[in-house]
Design an enzyme around this catalytic site. Structure first.
Site, PDB file in Angstrom:
ATOM      1  N   CYS A   1       0.832  -1.208   0.000  1.00 13.49           N
ATOM      2  CA  CYS A   1       0.000   0.000   0.000  1.00 13.49           C
ATOM      3  C   CYS A   1       0.868   1.261   0.000  1.00 13.49           C
ATOM      4  O   CYS A   1       1.513   1.585   0.999  1.00 13.49           O
ATOM      5  CB  CYS A   1      -0.912  -0.044   1.226  1.00 13.49           C
ATOM      6  SG  CYS A   1      -1.786   1.483   1.581  1.00 13.49           S
TER       7      CYS A   1
ATOM      8  N   CYS B   1      -0.021   3.888   2.600  1.00 14.88           N
ATOM      9  CA  CYS B   1       0.398   3.416   3.935  1.00 14.88           C
ATOM     10  C   CYS B   1       1.862   3.788   4.192  1.00 14.88           C
ATOM     11  O   CYS B   1       2.224   4.191   5.299  1.00 14.88           O
ATOM     12  CB  CYS B   1       0.231   1.903   4.049  1.00 14.88           C
ATOM     13  SG  CYS B   1      -1.455   1.314   3.867  1.00 14.88           S
TER      14      CYS B   1
END
Length: 106
Positions: free
Chosen positions: A31, A34
């Site tokens: 991600c 993230c």
């Protein structure tokens, strides 16, 4: 304090049963967003040491907790207090947003 690692196995004891507020970053290695908030989460862990516990939970490796907390988008950052979710941020946010969340509940 370093950022803690939360798992399906320790989430109950380390987060839900904690006697201080706990900030949990639900993330996954693939991600991109993230990874963008990762350094912010680490800074907050140091700045709020002694007041708030800060940790990360890899949703790929710990699907049970992610599912039980209805995590459908990552990053999702949740603040737990007395075993309950008291605030959440979904997606990328700046440090001031997280700090305001922590300040209002710690």
């Amino acid at each position: 304090m370093a950022v803690q690692t939360f798992t399906d196995g320790n989430f109950q004891d380390e987060v839900l049963a904690a006697d201080t507020p706990v900030l949990v970053d639900f993330w996954a290695p693939w991600c991109g967003p993230c990874k963008m908030i990762g350094p912010t989460i680490e800074e907050l862990a140091g700045e709020y040491e002694g007041k708030v516990r800060v940790g990360k939970l890899n949703t790929d490796e710990n699907p049970q907790v992610a599912s039980s907390h209805n995590i459908s988008s990552i990053p999702t950052v949740m603040l737990f207090k007395d075993g309950q979710v008291v605030d959440r941020v979904v997606g990328v946010a700046d440090k001031s947003k997280f700090a305001a969340m922590l300040d209002s509940h710690s």
